[in-house]
Design a protein around this motif. Structure first.
Motif, PDB file in Angstrom:
ATOM      1  N   PHE A   1       0.224  11.832  -3.970  1.00  0.00           N
ATOM      2  CA  PHE A   1       2.161  10.703  -3.666  1.00  0.00           C
ATOM      3  C   PHE A   1       1.250  10.135  -3.868  1.00  0.00           C
ATOM      4  CE2 PHE A   1       3.142   9.221   0.529  1.00  0.00           C
ATOM      5  CZ  PHE A   1       4.619   9.644   0.147  1.00  0.00           C
ATOM      6  N   MET A   2       0.261   9.525  -3.532  1.00  0.00           N
ATOM      7  CA  MET A   2      -0.419   7.905  -2.982  1.00  0.00           C
ATOM      8  C   MET A   2       0.242   6.999  -5.156  1.00  0.00           C
ATOM      9  SD  MET A   2      -1.481   7.422  -0.074  1.00  0.00           S
ATOM     10  CE  MET A   2      -1.579   6.208  -0.054  1.00  0.00           C
TER      11      MET A   2
ATOM     12  N   THR B   1       3.308   8.840  -6.934  1.00  0.00           N
ATOM     13  CA  THR B   1       4.987   8.522  -6.563  1.00  0.00           C
ATOM     14  C   THR B   1       4.828   7.158  -5.763  1.00  0.00           C
ATOM     15  OG1 THR B   1       4.603  10.357  -5.561  1.00  0.00           O
ATOM     16  CG2 THR B   1       6.251   9.128  -4.340  1.00  0.00           C
ATOM     17  N   LEU B   2       2.920   6.488  -5.541  1.00  0.00           N
ATOM     18  CA  LEU B   2       4.479   5.279  -4.870  1.00  0.00           C
ATOM     19  C   LEU B   2       3.290   3.994  -5.955  1.00  0.00           C
ATOM     20  CD1 LEU B   2       2.705   6.480  -1.056  1.00  0.00           C
ATOM     21  CD2 LEU B   2       4.765   5.535  -1.773  1.00  0.00           C
ATOM     22  N   GLY B   3       2.359   4.705  -6.877  1.00  0.00           N
ATOM     23  CA  GLY B   3       1.496   3.529  -6.936  1.00  0.00           C
ATOM     24  C   GLY B   3       1.014   2.964  -6.785  1.00  0.00           C
ATOM     25  N   VAL B   4      -0.066   2.997  -5.849  1.00  0.00           N
ATOM     26  CA  VAL B   4      -1.377   2.786  -5.088  1.00  0.00           C
ATOM     27  C   VAL B   4      -2.472   3.073  -5.785  1.00  0.00           C
ATOM     28  CG1 VAL B   4      -2.553   2.567  -2.972  1.00  0.00           C
ATOM     29  CG2 VAL B   4      -0.210   3.491  -3.336  1.00  0.00           C
TER      30      VAL B   4
ATOM     31  N   ALA C   1     -10.255   6.357  -0.112  1.00  0.00           N
ATOM     32  CA  ALA C   1      -9.807   6.442   2.025  1.00  0.00           C
ATOM     33  C   ALA C   1      -9.604   8.121   1.776  1.00  0.00           C
ATOM     34  CB  ALA C   1      -8.303   5.953   1.719  1.00  0.00           C
TER      35      ALA C   1
ATOM     36  N   ARG D   1      -0.893   2.347 -13.341  1.00  0.00           N
ATOM     37  CA  ARG D   1       0.110   3.110 -12.843  1.00  0.00           C
ATOM     38  C   ARG D   1       1.078   3.821 -14.639  1.00  0.00           C
ATOM     39  NH1 ARG D   1       2.685  -0.635 -10.310  1.00  0.00           N
ATOM     40  NH2 ARG D   1       1.390  -2.543  -9.787  1.00  0.00           N
TER      41      ARG D   1
ATOM     42  N   LEU E   1      -5.313   4.914   4.586  1.00  0.00           N
ATOM     43  CA  LEU E   1      -3.651   5.655   3.967  1.00  0.00           C
ATOM     44  C   LEU E   1      -2.545   4.849   4.735  1.00  0.00           C
ATOM     45  CD1 LEU E   1      -4.404   9.173   3.306  1.00  0.00           C
ATOM     46  CD2 LEU E   1      -4.674   7.837   1.520  1.00  0.00           C
TER      47      LEU E   1
ATOM     48  N   LEU F   1      -2.316   1.757   2.524  1.00  0.00           N
ATOM     49  CA  LEU F   1      -1.723   1.812   1.518  1.00  0.00           C
ATOM     50  C   LEU F   1      -0.373   2.424   1.340  1.00  0.00           C
ATOM     51  CD1 LEU F   1      -4.783   2.820   0.378  1.00  0.00           C
ATOM     52  CD2 LEU F   1      -4.270   0.864  -0.167  1.00  0.00           C
ATOM     53  N   THR F   2       0.297   3.244   2.074  1.00  0.00           N
ATOM     54  CA  THR F   2       1.495   3.298   1.820  1.00  0.00           C
ATOM     55  C   THR F   2       2.596   2.608   1.682  1.00  0.00           C
ATOM     56  OG1 THR F   2       0.722   5.539   2.699  1.00  0.00           O
ATOM     57  CG2 THR F   2       2.931   5.546   2.246  1.00  0.00           C
TER      58      THR F   2
ATOM     59  N   ALA G   1       2.514   0.468  -0.753  1.00  0.00           N
ATOM     60  CA  ALA G   1       2.705   0.266  -2.307  1.00  0.00           C
ATOM     61  C   ALA G   1       3.813   0.007  -2.904  1.00  0.00           C
ATOM     62  CB  ALA G   1       2.643   1.652  -2.034  1.00  0.00           C
ATOM     63  N   PRO G   2       3.602  -0.459  -4.094  1.00  0.00           N
ATOM     64  CA  PRO G   2       4.218  -1.383  -4.979  1.00  0.00           C
ATOM     65  C   PRO G   2       5.784  -0.114  -5.053  1.00  0.00           C
ATOM     66  CG  PRO G   2       1.880  -0.694  -6.041  1.00  0.00           C
ATOM     67  CD  PRO G   2       2.200  -0.214  -4.587  1.00  0.00           C
ATOM     68  N   ARG G   3       5.620   0.975  -5.308  1.00  0.00           N
ATOM     69  CA  ARG G   3       6.827   1.810  -5.296  1.00  0.00           C
ATOM     70  C   ARG G   3       8.195   1.339  -3.365  1.00  0.00           C
ATOM     71  NH1 ARG G   3       5.218   4.777 -10.339  1.00  0.00           N
ATOM     72  NH2 ARG G   3       5.198   2.705 -11.267  1.00  0.00           N
ATOM     73  N   PHE G   4       6.545   1.496  -2.857  1.00  0.00           N
ATOM     74  CA  PHE G   4       7.870   1.447  -1.485  1.00  0.00           C
ATOM     75  C   PHE G   4       8.321   0.129  -1.133  1.00  0.00           C
ATOM     76  CE2 PHE G   4       7.299   2.666   2.640  1.00  0.00           C
ATOM     77  CZ  PHE G   4       7.672   2.927   3.621  1.00  0.00           C
TER      78      PHE G   4
ATOM     79  N   ALA H   1       3.831  -8.528  -6.554  1.00  0.00           N
ATOM     80  CA  ALA H   1       2.773  -8.339  -7.770  1.00  0.00           C
ATOM     81  C   ALA H   1       4.042  -6.734  -9.065  1.00  0.00           C
ATOM     82  CB  ALA H   1       1.491  -7.854  -8.105  1.00  0.00           C
ATOM     83  N   LYS H   2       4.895  -7.616  -9.813  1.00  0.00           N
ATOM     84  CA  LYS H   2       5.420  -6.833 -10.157  1.00  0.00           C
ATOM     85  C   LYS H   2       4.861  -6.219 -11.636  1.00  0.00           C
ATOM     86  CE  LYS H   2      10.536  -7.210  -9.349  1.00  0.00           C
ATOM     87  NZ  LYS H   2      11.301  -8.219  -9.766  1.00  0.00           N
TER      88      LYS H   2
ATOM     89  N   PRO I   1       1.375  -4.702 -13.974  1.00  0.00           N
ATOM     90  CA  PRO I   1       0.506  -3.629 -13.235  1.00  0.00           C
ATOM     91  C   PRO I   1      -0.444  -4.065 -13.272  1.00  0.00           C
ATOM     92  CG  PRO I   1       1.736  -2.986 -14.666  1.00  0.00           C
ATOM     93  CD  PRO I   1       2.286  -4.265 -14.607  1.00  0.00           C
TER      94      PRO I   1
END
Lengths: 295, 349
Positions: free
Chosen positions: A78-79, A82-85, A93, A293, B318, B321-322, B325-328, B334-335, B337
């Protein structure tokens, strides 16, 4: 120190490592570095031991181990997918989180472990045959089935080709109209399964029972072996063999030399891993998109 | 900037909520949980203790910040802290007791930590061995080495306990007023300010950040990438080693098994919750120190493992970070990667 017991110990000590290494190889071929492998194994070692003592069934223990590994894989995927972290940060973590979860849960359920955890029985049909009589089906699974299946899957199937393409350049897969994230999720699912069995084997066979942080860096050692093996099946098999041979010799030496502090023996596996990393000219042959990513 | 603060606070609150939910699930009375918070911030003494606990966390977070900013994954704070403490103990015991022994002990700790991190940095630069792994492996080596020392050469005189002799009281770090609050806390805050200045207002800091953001671009403009990474790793190790020597000379005064106790890993959580900002690491360290104190209190009063603090750290990081997050996030800064630090496993940088 007889060769038969060294070989038996090597095969047994190498079992969780080989499972974890194969899983990590899949994931890294798909372009992800999963440091949370350590967390996967720790979680599955705990859930396996807990369910096995509660239900008094080793089989259910293994199932619970896989479920525990899958839980961490789900969070990691998920991290990262899905989210690209960032992968390293997410993995670190998750390692912290799992240490916390297992620590708290173990404290709450400690009395259940006191009567002992049911453990895997060695082969019944092999009694009397040296070496084989000490092994069980997980060892067979790890050393025979898993490498064959993983090798075939990665290098001889369409799925494997596409997964490896994700690891080299995920854009090519996307441009071919295929979802790169699905391939990475699949690799992660395979790793969760293998790491789950590895963790369950730790707490149900190798050292029955649970202790806080009982994985003791095996996940990190597995990562180092993937690098040592240069992302090839033959290389990682050799790495696991070399490493577990070294640690079983260490174990026997330790048992025979009480005058030397055991702390010095405990350092050896980690020094051996460091030496492996130094000698392997790490990074050659790495998947090009490793750690990146999906574009 | 304000958005970041909101994110950080949100993540911290989430971790508290998760811990509270765990407590309720395990049948702890809410009043007991509130009371445990008083153990962290409830009195003059408690605040002092929390600040004492936050001191090594802040130093370790600064260590993580400079390394991560350079794109070097130093996960080895734990090991560097341990060797720093060992060096500080040896130096402080070898010298005649007094402030000089304390000062030289701190310096020796920083030097030892830098050397320990330097091993990983050298392997990264010369053999391309990923520092993520080598630093973690060196943590285990340091832990077992400490176990050997306190059961062998450095064991206390009677030989009964797995711990070292204490440092002579005159060589301890000066404490402020009646608490255990020592000058190391001041040192850590000053270093946080210095780090902020260094990273954002100096040429060397700019180079380090450039290397972390995009090593290839940095090389094209003539920045010595390997040397920057090496330097950042040495500074990082020195800070972690300093954390160990400060903890030894200021608080524990002796070595014992599990001296590190996971502090090194907590330092990573502190740094990440602060989004790698040195000044933000100060409140972040105090928050996690309070969390650890409250968890310890909860263990005493309600029998819940103090590992619940690790759980809180993991959740906080977490969530942070979430949310970022780039997608969130809708405000994607920063576009590209490549403009975020990625490990250089594959590239021979």
């Amino acid at each position: 120190m007889n060769p038969a017991s060294i070989l038996a110990l090597t095969l047994m000590a190498g079992t969780p490592l080989l499972l974890a290494v194969t899983g990590e190889l899949m994931v890294q071929k798909g372009g992800m570095i999963n440091i949370a492998l350590e967390a996967m194994m720790l979680m599955s070692a705990f859930t396996a031991a807990l369910i096995a003592t509660t239900s008094n069934s080793v089989t259910l223990g293994f199932v619970a181990g896989v479920a525990g590994g899958a839980l961490i894989a789900l969070a990691f995927g998920f991290m990262v997918i899905t989210l690209g972290v960032d992968q390293i940060v997410s993995g670190t973590a998750l390692n912290l989180l799992t240490l916390g979860i297992t620590g708290v849960a173990y404290q709450q359920t400690r009395e259940r472990f006191e009567s002992g955890v049911p453990s895997v029985k060695p082969f019944a049909w092999a009694s009397g045959i040296p070496i084989v009589e000490r092994l069980d089906s997980t060892v067979l699974l790890a050393w025979v089935c898993v490498p064959c299946v993983a090798g075939f899957l990665l290098w001889r199937t369409r799925f494997g080709l596409r997964l490896r393409a994700c690891g080299e350049n995920s854009e090519t897969i996307e441009h071919a109209g295929l979802p790169a994230s699905n391939y990475r999720w699949s690799a992660l699912a395979i790793e969760a399964f293998l790491a789950g069995i590895a963790g369950a084997y730790l707490s149900l066979s190798l050292s029955p029972g649970f202790a806080e942080n009982m994985v003791a860096g095996r996940g990190f050692i597995a990562l180092a072996i993937v690098i040592f093996g240069r992302w090839t099946l033959r290389g990682v098999l050799a790495g696991v063999l070399l490493f577990s041979l070294g640690s079983s010799i260490q174990f026997l030496l330790q048992a025979n030399h009480h005058q030397i502090s055991f702390h010095l023996f405990l350092v050896l596996p980690y020094l051996l891993t460091l030496a492996i990393l130094v000698l392997s000219r790490a990074g050659t042959n790495a998947p090009a998109a490793l750690g990146k990513r999906i574009a | 900037m304000n958005r970041r603060i909101a994110l950080t606070v949100g993540a911290a609150v989430c971790s508290l909520l998760v811990i509270a939910a765990c407590g309720v699930l395990l049948g702890v009375h809410p009043a007991t949980m509130l009371a445990s918070c008083a153990g962290a911030f409830g009195s003059y003494y408690a605040v002092g203790e929390t600040l004492v606990k936050s001191c090594p966390l802040l130093l370790l977070a600064l260590a993580v910040i400079i390394a991560f900013r350079a794109g070097a994954w130093n996960i080895g704070g734990e090991g560097q802290l341990i060797v720093g403490a060992v060096a500080a103990l040896c130096v402080a015991q070898a010298l005649p007791e007094g402030p000089l022994a304390a000062i030289l002990g701190l310096m020796a700790g920083a030097a030892a930590g830098a050397i320990w991190a330097g091993i990983a940095a050298a392997l990264r630069v010369t053999r391309n061995a990923p520092e993520v792994l080598t630093t973690i492996l060196l943590n285990f080596v340091a832990e077992h080495f400490l176990g050997f020392l306190i059961n062998g050469p450095l064991q206390e005189g009677s030989g009964k306990y797995p711990e070292s002799e204490a440092v002579a009281p005159l060589s301890w770090l000066m404490t402020l007023s009646s608490t255990r609050l020592h000058v190391g806390v001041v040192l850590a805050v000053v270093l946080a300010g210095a780090m902020h200045y260094f990273l954002f207002y100096s040429a060397a800091g700019l180079r380090i950040r450039a290397v972390g953001l995009n090593p290839r671009a940095a090389r094209y403009v003539g920045i010595p990438v390997d040397r920057s990474i090496f330097g950042a790793m040495l500074a990082s190790g020195a800070l972690a080693g300093l954390a160990g020597s400060v903890e030894l000379l200021g608080v524990t005064h002796r070595l014992f098994e599990r001296f590190g106790g996971g502090l090194g890993y907590s330092g990573i959580a502190v740094a990440l919750l602060a989004f790698l900002q040195p000044l933000a690491a100060i409140p972040s360290a105090i928050f996690f120190a309070g969390l650890a104190r409250a968890a310890g209190e909860l263990q005493r009063t309600a029998g819940i493992s103090s590992a619940v603090a690790l759980l809180g750290q993991g959740v906080a990081v977490l969530v942070a970070l979430t949310l970022s997050a780039p997608r969130f996030s809708s405000l994607r800064v920063a576009k590209a990667p490549a403009s975020r630090p990625v490990p250089h496993l594959g590239e021979s940088s």
